[in-house]
Scaffold this active site. Structure first.
Site: not given
Length: 148
Positions: A9, A57, A85, A91, A102, A112, A115
């Site tokens: 991100k 959000f 994952r 998350t 993360r 974070n 994705h």
């Protein structure tokens, strides 16, 4: 072979973490078969995060993901969705184990770093949304004999 979608991100790109994150992915034995640095249009962001469109959000999420470049990737490997994952972490970075992306780099739930697709079905959908078929390559790693 299974494929998944991961996206670094704007906070991860802006902090110069692309190389570190790709290194972790490749060190695990996962193959990067598609990658691009890009800006995200509002339409693409709204489609990608469509399942959250009714949540409070949603607007902030769209604003954040369109605020700077992202690094989108297609990864390939055995059980790559689950492995991806695990590498990404939970998350909420505060709940992510040290050693996860993360856990090591994430600051908040909203920022974070990365994705990752949460299922094979999501991965297929996200890959089709973010990549054209000709942008995904097929090749052999010399290490495949030791990894698979």
């Amino acid at each position: 072979m299974e494929k998944t979608f991961l996206m670094i991100k704007p906070d991860g790109v802006g902090r110069g973490l692309i190389g570190e994150i790709v290194k972790r992915i490749e060190n695990k034995g996962i193959k990067v078969v598609g990658a691009k640095l890009m800006t995200v249009s509002e339409d693409l962001a709204k489609t990608h995060y469509g399942e959250h469109s009714e949540k409070p959000f949603f607007g902030e999420l769209v604003e954040f993901i369109t605020s700077g470049p992202v690094f989108a990737m297609v990864l390939e490997g055995d059980n790559v969705v689950e492995i991806g994952r695990t590498l990404v972490g939970k998350t909420n970075p505060a709940e992510s184990a040290p050693g996860t992306i993360r856990g090591d780099f994430g600051m908040t739930v909203g920022k974070n770093i990365i994705h990752g697709s949460d299922s094979v079905a999501s991965a297929d959908k996200e890959i089709a949304l973010w990549f054209k078929e000709e942008e995904i390559l097929s090749y052999d790693l010399v290490t495949s004999a030791w990894v698979y």
